[in-house]
Scaffold this motif. Structure first.
Motif, PDB file in Angstrom:
ATOM      1  N   ILE A   1      28.174 -12.097 -63.132  1.00 17.99           N
ATOM      2  CA  ILE A   1      27.999 -12.186 -61.675  1.00 17.99           C
ATOM      3  C   ILE A   1      28.448 -13.561 -61.174  1.00 17.99           C
ATOM      4  CG2 ILE A   1      26.209 -12.362 -59.879  1.00 17.99           C
ATOM      5  CD1 ILE A   1      24.765 -10.042 -61.376  1.00 17.99           C
ATOM      6  N   ARG A   2      28.069 -14.604 -61.902  1.00 18.66           N
ATOM      7  CA  ARG A   2      28.301 -15.964 -61.404  1.00 18.66           C
ATOM      8  C   ARG A   2      29.692 -16.509 -61.738  1.00 18.66           C
ATOM      9  NH1 ARG A   2      25.894 -17.850 -57.315  1.00 18.66           N
ATOM     10  NH2 ARG A   2      26.718 -19.855 -57.972  1.00 18.66           N
ATOM     11  N   THR A   3      30.497 -15.751 -62.447  1.00 16.71           N
ATOM     12  CA  THR A   3      31.861 -16.238 -62.706  1.00 16.71           C
ATOM     13  C   THR A   3      32.914 -15.328 -62.098  1.00 16.71           C
ATOM     14  OG1 THR A   3      31.769 -15.130 -64.824  1.00 16.71           O
ATOM     15  CG2 THR A   3      31.421 -17.498 -64.839  1.00 16.71           C
ATOM     16  N   ASP A   4      32.569 -14.081 -61.867  1.00 20.45           N
ATOM     17  CA  ASP A   4      33.627 -13.165 -61.451  1.00 20.45           C
ATOM     18  C   ASP A   4      33.147 -12.130 -60.435  1.00 20.45           C
ATOM     19  OD1 ASP A   4      36.112 -11.925 -61.434  1.00 20.45           O
ATOM     20  OD2 ASP A   4      35.576 -10.567 -63.060  1.00 20.45           O
ATOM     21  N   LEU A   5      32.057 -11.425 -60.768  1.00 22.46           N
ATOM     22  CA  LEU A   5      31.714 -10.226 -60.000  1.00 22.46           C
ATOM     23  C   LEU A   5      31.040 -10.507 -58.661  1.00 22.46           C
ATOM     24  CD1 LEU A   5      30.242  -7.934 -62.817  1.00 22.46           C
ATOM     25  CD2 LEU A   5      32.532  -7.884 -61.854  1.00 22.46           C
ATOM     26  N   GLY A   6      30.152 -11.490 -58.623  1.00 16.26           N
ATOM     27  CA  GLY A   6      29.257 -11.626 -57.472  1.00 16.26           C
ATOM     28  C   GLY A   6      28.296 -10.448 -57.475  1.00 16.26           C
ATOM     29  N   HIS A   7      27.429 -10.366 -56.476  1.00 14.88           N
ATOM     30  CA  HIS A   7      26.540  -9.200 -56.397  1.00 14.88           C
ATOM     31  C   HIS A   7      27.260  -8.009 -55.770  1.00 14.88           C
ATOM     32  CE1 HIS A   7      23.001 -12.165 -56.628  1.00 14.88           C
ATOM     33  NE2 HIS A   7      23.081 -11.522 -57.764  1.00 14.88           N
ATOM     34  N   LEU A   8      28.166  -8.317 -54.851  1.00 13.05           N
ATOM     35  CA  LEU A   8      28.943  -7.259 -54.197  1.00 13.05           C
ATOM     36  C   LEU A   8      30.388  -7.721 -54.071  1.00 13.05           C
ATOM     37  CD1 LEU A   8      26.813  -6.380 -51.018  1.00 13.05           C
ATOM     38  CD2 LEU A   8      26.850  -5.102 -53.146  1.00 13.05           C
ATOM     39  N   GLN A   9      31.289  -6.760 -54.029  1.00 11.66           N
ATOM     40  CA  GLN A   9      32.675  -7.077 -53.673  1.00 11.66           C
ATOM     41  C   GLN A   9      33.118  -6.093 -52.599  1.00 11.66           C
ATOM     42  OE1 GLN A   9      35.331  -7.251 -57.047  1.00 11.66           O
ATOM     43  NE2 GLN A   9      34.218  -8.965 -57.986  1.00 11.66           N
ATOM     44  N   ILE A  10      33.807  -6.619 -51.585  1.00 13.73           N
ATOM     45  CA  ILE A  10      34.303  -5.773 -50.499  1.00 13.73           C
ATOM     46  C   ILE A  10      35.825  -5.696 -50.630  1.00 13.73           C
ATOM     47  CG2 ILE A  10      34.472  -5.507 -47.995  1.00 13.73           C
ATOM     48  CD1 ILE A  10      31.880  -7.187 -47.824  1.00 13.73           C
ATOM     49  N   HIS A  11      36.302  -4.478 -50.714  1.00 13.46           N
ATOM     50  CA  HIS A  11      37.740  -4.264 -50.869  1.00 13.46           C
ATOM     51  C   HIS A  11      38.249  -3.337 -49.780  1.00 13.46           C
ATOM     52  CE1 HIS A  11      36.786  -5.084 -55.298  1.00 13.46           C
ATOM     53  NE2 HIS A  11      37.557  -6.073 -54.908  1.00 13.46           N
ATOM     54  N   PRO A  12      39.563  -3.355 -49.557  1.00 15.76           N
ATOM     55  CA  PRO A  12      40.126  -2.386 -48.616  1.00 15.76           C
ATOM     56  C   PRO A  12      40.069  -0.978 -49.212  1.00 15.76           C
ATOM     57  CG  PRO A  12      41.868  -3.679 -49.655  1.00 15.76           C
ATOM     58  CD  PRO A  12      40.577  -4.277 -50.091  1.00 15.76           C
TER      59      PRO A  12
ATOM     60  N   LEU B   1      21.640  -4.902 -49.422  1.00 22.48           N
ATOM     61  CA  LEU B   1      22.771  -5.561 -48.754  1.00 22.48           C
ATOM     62  C   LEU B   1      23.973  -4.616 -48.728  1.00 22.48           C
ATOM     63  CD1 LEU B   1      23.945  -8.135 -47.505  1.00 22.48           C
ATOM     64  CD2 LEU B   1      24.474  -8.946 -49.806  1.00 22.48           C
ATOM     65  N   GLN B   2      24.179  -3.918 -49.846  1.00 20.52           N
ATOM     66  CA  GLN B   2      25.294  -2.971 -49.919  1.00 20.52           C
ATOM     67  C   GLN B   2      25.147  -1.877 -48.851  1.00 20.52           C
ATOM     68  OE1 GLN B   2      25.221  -0.258 -53.211  1.00 20.52           O
ATOM     69  NE2 GLN B   2      27.457  -0.190 -53.370  1.00 20.52           N
ATOM     70  N   GLU B   3      23.923  -1.355 -48.703  1.00 13.72           N
ATOM     71  CA  GLU B   3      23.691  -0.284 -47.713  1.00 13.72           C
ATOM     72  C   GLU B   3      23.995  -0.769 -46.303  1.00 13.72           C
ATOM     73  OE1 GLU B   3      19.851   1.553 -47.925  1.00 13.72           O
ATOM     74  OE2 GLU B   3      20.087   1.914 -50.079  1.00 13.72           O
ATOM     75  N   ARG B   4      23.502  -1.968 -45.984  1.00 12.49           N
ATOM     76  CA  ARG B   4      23.690  -2.481 -44.614  1.00 12.49           C
ATOM     77  C   ARG B   4      25.168  -2.770 -44.336  1.00 12.49           C
ATOM     78  NH1 ARG B   4      18.960  -4.887 -46.261  1.00 12.49           N
ATOM     79  NH2 ARG B   4      19.959  -6.844 -46.828  1.00 12.49           N
ATOM     80  N   LEU B   5      25.838  -3.373 -45.332  1.00 12.45           N
ATOM     81  CA  LEU B   5      27.255  -3.692 -45.111  1.00 12.45           C
ATOM     82  C   LEU B   5      28.094  -2.419 -45.060  1.00 12.45           C
ATOM     83  CD1 LEU B   5      27.771  -6.893 -47.314  1.00 12.45           C
ATOM     84  CD2 LEU B   5      27.505  -6.746 -44.835  1.00 12.45           C
ATOM     85  N   SER B   6      27.694  -1.410 -45.834  1.00  4.15           N
ATOM     86  CA  SER B   6      28.454  -0.148 -45.825  1.00  4.15           C
ATOM     87  C   SER B   6      28.412   0.498 -44.443  1.00  4.15           C
ATOM     88  CB  SER B   6      27.893   0.833 -46.856  1.00  4.15           C
ATOM     89  OG  SER B   6      28.102   0.328 -48.136  1.00  4.15           O
ATOM     90  N   SER B   7      27.246   0.413 -43.787  1.00  3.16           N
ATOM     91  CA  SER B   7      27.179   1.026 -42.459  1.00  3.16           C
ATOM     92  C   SER B   7      27.867   0.146 -41.406  1.00  3.16           C
ATOM     93  CB  SER B   7      25.733   1.343 -42.063  1.00  3.16           C
ATOM     94  OG  SER B   7      24.968   0.178 -42.109  1.00  3.16           O
ATOM     95  N   ALA B   8      27.870  -1.165 -41.627  1.00  4.10           N
ATOM     96  CA  ALA B   8      28.511  -2.060 -40.652  1.00  4.10           C
ATOM     97  C   ALA B   8      30.032  -2.078 -40.822  1.00  4.10           C
ATOM     98  CB  ALA B   8      27.957  -3.478 -40.809  1.00  4.10           C
ATOM     99  N   LEU B   9      30.487  -1.822 -42.057  1.00  2.00           N
ATOM    100  CA  LEU B   9      31.924  -1.944 -42.345  1.00  2.00           C
ATOM    101  C   LEU B   9      32.443  -0.616 -42.885  1.00  2.00           C
ATOM    102  CD1 LEU B   9      31.744  -5.390 -44.184  1.00  2.00           C
ATOM    103  CD2 LEU B   9      32.528  -5.016 -41.847  1.00  2.00           C
ATOM    104  N   ALA B  10      32.377   0.401 -42.047  1.00  3.77           N
ATOM    105  CA  ALA B  10      32.783   1.734 -42.492  1.00  3.77           C
ATOM    106  C   ALA B  10      34.241   1.711 -42.959  1.00  3.77           C
ATOM    107  CB  ALA B  10      32.607   2.723 -41.346  1.00  3.77           C
ATOM    108  N   GLY B  11      34.478   2.427 -44.043  1.00  7.37           N
ATOM    109  CA  GLY B  11      35.855   2.529 -44.537  1.00  7.37           C
ATOM    110  C   GLY B  11      36.162   1.551 -45.654  1.00  7.37           C
TER     111      GLY B  11
END
Lengths: 404, 234
Positions: free
Chosen positions: A52-63, A232-242
Motif C-alpha cells: 500500500i505504502r509503495t505502490d497501491l495506496g488504499h484506492l486507485q482511480i482510473h479512467p 471511501l470507495q463507495e462515496r467516491l464511486s457515487s461522486a465519480l460515476a464512470g
C-alpha cells in the motif's frame, strides 16, 4: 450456587502440581499461539502495508476501461482535477497523488532493461508513498531531467548516481520517443520487484515524454486507515460515476487472500491447540473425580443436586482454563512488549524483500486475537468437562459413599 | 411396631443386586416403620443387609421390590431432582468416615447444606456456630477436617446433619472408626439430641456401644428381619 463455585475453586487448588501442569499447558499453548499469530500477522500486515505504502495506496482511480487494458492512451483529463476535488472533499482522505503510468526501455552503456515508468508529483507522492523515505543515495527528483531508480534496477544497468541513461517509450501516438536522463537517486524499498523494474520521474517530464497533454493515468488515494478504504470507495464511486475505483485488495487480490489464509490458519492453530488442551483438561478432571468418588457420594447424600454437581465440575474446568488463559495472555503480552521494536531479520533481507516484507517484523495482535482464543478456550473447557461431569452425575450415592 | 407418628415406612422392601448377570438378593420382604423421636439401630452381622436397608430408607438407592414412604410420600414416585430435594430438606446423614468436604472448614461444611437450602448467609453462619457449640466444638469452626480428630470430624458431621433440620438422621456405622471413648462421647451427644430435641435417629451398626443405647434394635439376618428388641440396655 456460591458455595458450589467456592467448592469448585477450592478443588482446583487441591492438587497443586496436577492443576499447575494443566494451567501451564493451557498458558504455554495460548501464549505460543498468540505469539506465533502475532509474528505471522506482523509479517503479513507489513507485506500489505508495504504494498500500500509503495505502490497501491488504499484506492486507485482510473479512467474507464483501464482494468481491461491499462494502455497509455487511457487518461483522466486535465490532470484529474474533477477527481481531485471529490477526493479532497472526503473527510477520511489522508493523501492523494496523480500518476502517469507507462512502460519503457531504459538503456545504460552496458545493459537495456524493460521497466515500468511512473511519473509522479514528488511533493504529493510523499503523502501516499514511502519511496521518498527509502532513498539510499542521491535525491528524490529534486533536479530536472533526473530519474529515481530502484537498487535492483541500478545493479542490472550497472550505473550509479549521476550516470546517464536513456529512457525510450512509445508515446500517445504510438511513435517511439526517448529522453536522456541522469540517475538522480536510488531507492531501496521492501518490495524487491519494485526495486528491480521501476523508474520514477517527474510528472511533467513523463507527460512531455508520452505526449499526454496534461492527462494522467491514475490517482492514488490514501485514507487515514485501511479500514476506511471501503467507505471511501463507495462515496467516491457515487461522486465519480464512470471511473474505475479500486481498493488495494481488488488491485492485488493475492494480498487479500494471504490475509484470509492467515485467518484460517489462525483458526486451524487454535483448534489444534485447544483439542490437545481439551484432552488434558478432561483427563485431569476424570482423575480428580475418580479420586473423589466417596466425597461426591457424600455431596449427593446431603442433597447436592446432579445439576449442581455438573456445574461444579464444569466450573473447575473453567477456573483452570481461565487461569491458564490469564497466564498465557500475560506471557504473550510480555513477549510482545519485549519485541515491540520488532524482530530483526536483516540476515534474511533478500528473501524477505522477495516477499514484499521488510527486515524488521513488528508482531501485531488485535483485540479479537485475545477475545477469539478466550471464547474458544472457555468453550473447549466446557466441552472437555462434559464427559467427567456426566461421569460424576451418574454416580449412585449409595455406591459412591462406600467407595474406597 | 411403633405407635409414634411414622416418619419412615418400608413395606415389602427388597433389593437384588445384579453383577455380570449374577443376581444377589441383599434384602427381601422388609416391613419396618420408624416413628418420630425414635433412636433405633439396625443390627446384625456383616452382610445381613443393614447398610442396604439404610440406603434404601435414606433414598440413596432404589429398591427392586416394595416401597419406602417418607412422611407418607412414596419415594418411588420421585425423580432424581425431587430425591435430592428430599435428602436436602428431610434427611440427615452421618457416615462411617471421611464424611466431610476436606477443602471446607468445619463451619463451611455445616453452612454448605444450609446454602443448598437457600438460607441467607448471616443466618447460616450464626446457626453453624450454634451447632458447633451444641456438638461441643465451639471455636473450631475455622478448622479444616484434616486438622481435626476422627471424633471431632464425626461431631461436625452430626452438626451438618442437624443443620438442615431434617425429619430423621440416618447414621451408617458412625462409630466404626472411633476409639471407644470417642465413640461413647459421640453416641451420648446423639442420645442427648434425641432426648432434648426429639431428633429421630436410625443407625446401622454392629457396635455394642450403639446397640446398648438404642431404644429399639432391629436385628437382620440374611436380608430379612430376624427379631426386634425394644428398650435400651445401657
Amino acid at each position: 450456587m456460591l458455595s458450589t463455585l467456592r467448592l469448585a475453586w477450592r478443588n482446583v487448588g487441591r492438587n497443586p502440581r496436577r492443576t499447575g501442569i494443566v494451567i501451564a499447558a493451557v498458558a504455554v499453548g495460548i501464549a505460543g499461539t498468540l505469539i506465533s499469530m502475532a509474528i505471522f500477522y506482523g509479517m503479513m500486515f507489513q507485506m500489505v502495508d508495504n504494498a500500500i505504502r509503495t505502490d497501491l495506496g488504499h484506492l486507485q482511480i482510473h479512467p474507464p476501461g483501464y482494468d481491461e487494458d491499462p494502455a497509455i492512451g487511457l487518461l483522466l483529463p486535465a490532470g484529474g482535477q474533477t477527481e481531485i476535488r471529490a477526493i479532497t472533499q472526503d473527510p477520511v482522505t489522508a493523501g492523494y497523488a496523480p500518476r502517469i503510468r507507462g512502460e519503457g526501455l531504459v538503456t545504460s552503456p552496458t545493459a537495456s532493461v524493460g521497466i515500468r515508468v511512473i511519473g509522479i508529483d514528488p511533493v504529493l507522492e510523499r503523502d501516499v508513498s514511502d519511496v521518498a523515505d527509502s532513498m539510499v543515495e542521491g535525491d528524490y527528483l529534486a533536479r530536472p531531467r533526473t530519474a529515481v531508480l530502484g537498487r535492483g534496477l541500478v545493479r542490472r544497468l550497472g550505473v550509479e548516481v549521476g550516470d546517464k541513461i536513456v529512457l525510450s517509450v512509445q508515446d500517445l501516438n504510438g511513435d517511439m520517443t526517448g529522453e536522456a536522463l541522469r540517475v538522480g537517486g536510488i531507492f531501496q524499498s521492501p518490495l524487491a520487484a519494485l526495486d528491480r523494474s521501476t523508474l520514477f520521474l517527474a510528472q511533467k517530464e513523463a507527460d512531455h515524454l508520452f505526449g499526454l497533454g496534461g492527462g494522467i493515468s491514475e490517482i492514488v488515494v490514501v485514507a487515514h486507515s485501511r479500514d476506511q478504504a471501503g467507505g471511501l470507495q463507495e462515496r467516491l464511486s457515487s461522486a465519480l460515476a464512470g471511473r474505475e475505483i479500486r481498493r488495494w485488495d481488488e488491485l492485488q487480490p493475492l494480498l487479500a487472500s494471504i490475509l484470509s489464509v492467515m485467518d484460517q490458519m489462525a483458526w486451524g492453530l487454535y483448534v489444534t491447540i485447544f483439542i490437545a488442551m481439551a484432552f488434558g483438561i478432561a483427563n485431569v478432571l476424570l482423575m480428580a473425580i475418580f479420586e473423589r468418588i466417596r466425597e461426591i457420594g457424600i455431596l449427593l447424600a446431603v442433597g447436592l443436586s446432579r445439576s449442581r454437581l455438573v456445574a461444579m465440575v464444569v466450573a473447575e474446568s473453567l477456573f483452570v482454563t481461565f487461569l491458564g488463559l490469564i497466564i498465557g495472555f500475560g506471557l504473550a503480552g510480555l513477549f510482545l512488549f519485549l519485541l515491540s521494536d520488532g524482530i530483526d531479520l536483516s540476515a534474511w533481507a533478500e528473501g524477505m524483500n522477495a516477499y514484499g516484507m521488510g527486515t524488521r517484523i513488528v508482531p501485531v495482535l488485535g483485540l479479537e486475537d485475545f477475545t477469539i482464543p478466550t471464547g474458544v478456550a472457555l468453550l473447549t473447557a466446557l466441552l472437555a468437562s462434559a464427559w467427567p461431569a456426566i461421569r460424576a452425575a451418574r454416580l449412585r450415592p449409595a455406591e459412591a459413599v462406600r467407595h474406597d | 411396631m411403633t405407635e409414634k407418628p411414622a416418619i419412615l415406612e418400608a413395606s415389602q422392601l427388597g433389593k437384588v443386586y445384579e453383577t455380570r448377570g449374577i443376581e444377589t438378593c441383599a434384602l427381601a420382604n422388609i416391613d419396618l416403620c420408624i416413628g418420630e423421636g425414635e433412636f433405633t439401630a439396625l443390627a446384625g452381622p456383616s452382610g445381613s443387609g443393614k447398610t442396604t436397608l439404610l440406603n434404601l430408607m435414606g433414598a440413596l438407592d432404589a429398591p427392586t421390590q416394595g416401597e419406602v414412604r417418607l412422611d407418607g410420600e412414596r419415594l418411588a414416585d420421585l425423580g432424581p431432582a425431587a430425591l435430592s430435594r428430599l435428602r436436602l430438606h428431610k434427611l440427615g446423614f452421618v457416615f462411617q468416615a471421611y464424611n466431610l468436604i476436606p477443602v471446607f472448614s468445619a463451619a463451611e461444611n455445616i453452612e454448605f447444606v444450609m446454602e443448598l437450602q437457600g438460607i441467607p448467609g448471616a443466618e447460616r453462619r450464626s446457626r453453624a456456630l450454634e451447632l458447633l457449640e451444641q456438638v461441643e466444638l465451639g471455636g473450631l469452626g475455622d478448622k479444616r477436617p484434616l486438622e481435626m480428630s476422627g471424633g471431632q470430624q464425626q461431631r461436625v458431621a452430626v452438626a451438618r446433619a442437624l443443620a438442615s433440620r431434617p425429619r430423621i438422621i440416618l447414621a451408617d456405622e458412625p462409630t466404626a472408626n472411633l476409639d471407644s471413648k470417642t465413640a461413647i462421647r459421640l453416641l451420648d451427644l446423639m442420645l442427648d439430641l434425641n432426648q432434648s430435641q426429639t431428633t429421630t435417629f436410625l443407625f446401622s451398626s454392629h457396635d455394642p456401644l450403639v446397640l446398648e443405647r438404642a431404644r429399639r434394635r432391629v436385628w437382620l439376618r440374611d436380608g430379612g428381619i430376624d427379631r426386634i428388641e425394644e428398650g435400651a440396655t445401657a
